[in-house]
Design an enzyme around this catalytic site. Structure first.
Site, PDB file in Angstrom:
ATOM      1  N   GLY A   1       0.814  -1.204   0.049  1.00  0.00           N
ATOM      2  CA  GLY A   1      -0.043   0.100   0.237  1.00  0.00           C
ATOM      3  C   GLY A   1       0.734   1.343   0.093  1.00  0.00           C
ATOM      4  O   GLY A   1       2.096   1.139  -0.079  1.00  0.00           O
TER       5      GLY A   1
ATOM      6  N   TYR B   1      29.900  -0.820   4.757  1.00  0.00           N
ATOM      7  CA  TYR B   1      29.401  -0.064   3.422  1.00  0.00           C
ATOM      8  C   TYR B   1      30.806  -0.356   2.455  1.00  0.00           C
ATOM      9  O   TYR B   1      31.835   0.321   2.695  1.00  0.00           O
ATOM     10  CB  TYR B   1      29.093   1.181   3.906  1.00  0.00           C
TER      11      TYR B   1
ATOM     12  N   ILE C   1       2.161   4.307   2.099  1.00  0.00           N
ATOM     13  CA  ILE C   1       2.184   4.936   3.301  1.00  0.00           C
ATOM     14  C   ILE C   1       1.899   6.415   3.218  1.00  0.00           C
ATOM     15  O   ILE C   1       2.382   7.396   2.438  1.00  0.00           O
ATOM     16  CB  ILE C   1       3.630   4.768   3.916  1.00  0.00           C
TER      17      ILE C   1
ATOM     18  N   ARG D   1      29.746  11.069  -7.935  1.00  0.00           N
ATOM     19  CA  ARG D   1      29.469   9.978  -8.839  1.00  0.00           C
ATOM     20  C   ARG D   1      29.269  10.502 -10.243  1.00  0.00           C
ATOM     21  O   ARG D   1      29.937   9.853 -11.108  1.00  0.00           O
ATOM     22  CB  ARG D   1      28.280   9.180  -8.273  1.00  0.00           C
TER      23      ARG D   1
END
Length: 543
Positions: A270, A464, A272, A406
């Site tokens: 659904g 990471y 939010i 990036r």
């Protein structure tokens, strides 16, 4: 993506068109990569696909649907359809830059009122329309990719007009927001009242509360404030079967947590629309301790001891030697790094490739002073060497800027992608060393792999990884897939989770079956079938 400002958003990369990463730092970083990969000169700058080159097809939405919803925020504008066709993963950005988007949404509905959702679901089921909920569009795992039956139209529902602060309960220390609010606006609203949510992901400027909840996001201060699932007291989600609203209580024992089942659902159950979150007083002060360790393992052991001593830092970050070197290239001039820094490392007996660490505490002054001194004592016990305060200011200045870098790397044909995991302390070094070793053997791409530890807990932490290499022109996605597969298999094999805070989306779903039991996935599918029996919501994601 807010329709009032999205004309300033880069369709081909990160952030705003009128903003760039620091040019001097970019030059130093590109020069470092040019030398690392043995190139005689910086590769010529590539051109991304121009706006006029995109052939956005005619919308498949039925005309009666268009007529009805045009007055309720529906846009068929080609630029909006391009902006909402993908997220910001490496694969997304490469395909946009090369004009290789496999599918465009047939329309974008800027939802103005949550009351319209029930009617929208009815019409979508009637016309066979696939719906993809959309927040800031900053996701990096393919969570908003236009997937659905080819013969059926795809409608992206942009929720960023649902952006109000609804209420603050100063006694309970909670605040209720509409879920489409962006991070800066949310913090601005809380700061004006003397509060903070304390949730600052790197995507903070371009991500929304609903997006954070849908992906189980973690902010850079999560070691103190928790991940988003720790902050949500209750939420409201509109499903095709009706509205689910979880209870506004601090804790409950009334069976399994429906709230936790909905958090991380990535739009498959659904949309939010509202959430009540736990807030904190604005901290009086934030103190940083910055240091170097001789080895990565030494630094990991120190952070583990800090967490298991019951201390509560807000930010914990430990870079491995490769990330440390890249960080120094960005933060220091070449002359300074080449002349002074190596001698300082030698003088402090740190070796040639030490690891940089940064730890912050925040809150009232007595609390932060106490925490800082306890942390400094443990750093000394673990033979860490403190460094001047300016390093933390450089990190703070850059923490939301780095995604722009990036784009500069891609402009010159460099591959760059990231992935993250979390694992118990006993598994972290094994994952780290296995990752490095696997790509040492995989020489075809000659990757530079950097890593940092963050988001620490008593029982473990997140790793990471950043992968940098030369793009294989014409085979960029194939190259990415091979690297992604190797790295993800290593994470699962050695006891990590496939994602600590990026989510699952499309990119990670094939590893979910290795992390969760078949019965567990069947349960998630059963919930999907119950809440969305026609499978109109974000199909092809999560599982």
């Amino acid at each position: 993506m807010d329709k009032d400002t999205n004309k300033q958003i880069r369709y081909w990369g990160w952030g705003q068109t009128n903003h760039e990463y620091d040019r001097d730092k970019t030059y130093r970083f590109l020069k470092t990569l040019t030398e690392h990969f043995g190139l005689s000169a910086l590769p010529e700058k590539l051109q991304h696909a121009k706006l006029e080159a995109f052939k956005v097809p005619k919308s498949l939405l039925p005309q009666n649907f268009i007529t009805k919803w045009k007055s309720k925020g529906l846009s068929l504008d080609s630029y909006e359809r391009l902006l909402h066709a993908a997220g910001k993963s490496y694969r997304d950005v490469v395909r946009v830059r090369n004009n290789q988007i496999p599918r465009f949404p047939d329309g974008v509905l800027f939802l103005e009122q949550s009351d319209h959702i029930k009617d929208l679901y009815t019409d979508a089921i009637q016309h066979g329309i696939t719906i993809i909920p959309f927040g800031g569009g900053s996701g990096v795992v393919g969570g908003t990719e236009c997937i659905g039956p080819n013969e059926k139209p795809v409608l992206v529902v942009d929720l960023t007009l649902l952006r109000r602060l609804l209420s603050i309960d100063s006694k309970a220390m909670t605040a209720q927001f509409e879920a489409g609010i962006y991070g800066p606006k949310l913090e601005q609203a809380l700061n004006a009242k003397g509060y903070t949510l304390g949730h600052f992901p790197q995507s903070f400027e371009f991500s929304t509360l609903g997006g954070w909840i849908a992906t189980r996001s973690a902010g850079q201060n999560s070691t103190l404030y928790g991940k988003i699932e720790d902050m949500v007291q209750s939420l409201t989600i509109h499903t095709p079967q009706g509205i689910l609203e979880t209870n506004h209580v601090p804790a409950s024992a009334t069976g399994p947590s429906l709230k936790q089942l909905l958090i991380g659902s990535e739009g498959i159950y659904g949309m939010i629309t509202e959430a009540t979150v736990k807030i904190s007083p604005l901290p009086q002060t934030q103190n940083f301790v910055t240091m170097f360790f001789k080895s990565y393992e030494q630094g990991i052991d120190c952070i583990r001891e800090i967490m298991q001593a019951g201390l509560k830092p807000s930010i914990v970050r430990l870079s491995d030697p490769d990330e440390t070197n890249l960080y120094l290239q960005l933060m220091l001039t070449s002359a300074l790094k080449k002349t002074i820094v190596p001698y300082w490392f030698k003088w402090k007996k740190l070796g040639k490739n030490p690891c940089f660490a940064l730890i912050a505490t925040e809150g009232n002054r007595p609390f932060t002073n106490f925490q800082r001194e306890k942390i400094r004592a443990l750093v000394r016990q673990n033979r860490g060497v403190f460094v001047e305060k300016s390093f933390d200011q450089k990190w703070k200045k850059d923490r939301f800027e780095l995604p722009y870098l990036r784009d500069d790397l891609l402009d010159h044909g460099f591959f760059i992608d990231t992935l993250e995991t979390a694992a118990p302390w006993s598994c972290l070094m094994n994952i780290y060393e296995s990752m490095k070793f696997a790509f040492l053997k995989h020489k075809k791409d000659n990757l530079l792999i950097a890593c940092h530890l963050s988001h620490a807990y008593k029982d473990g932490a997140s790793l990471y990884f950043t992968f940098i290499g030369r793009q294989r022109k014409g085979h960029e996605i194939e190259q990415w897939e091979k690297i992604k597969n190797i790295a993800s298999d290593i994470i699962i094999e050695h006891g990590g989770t496939i994602s600590h805070h990026h989510g699952i989306g499309y990119d990670h779903k094939k590893w979910l079956s290795k992390e969760e039991s078949p019965l567990g996935i069947d349960i998630l599918k059963a919930v999907k079938k119950e809440l969305d029996p026609e499978n109109i919501l974000n199909p092809g994601k999560v599982f």
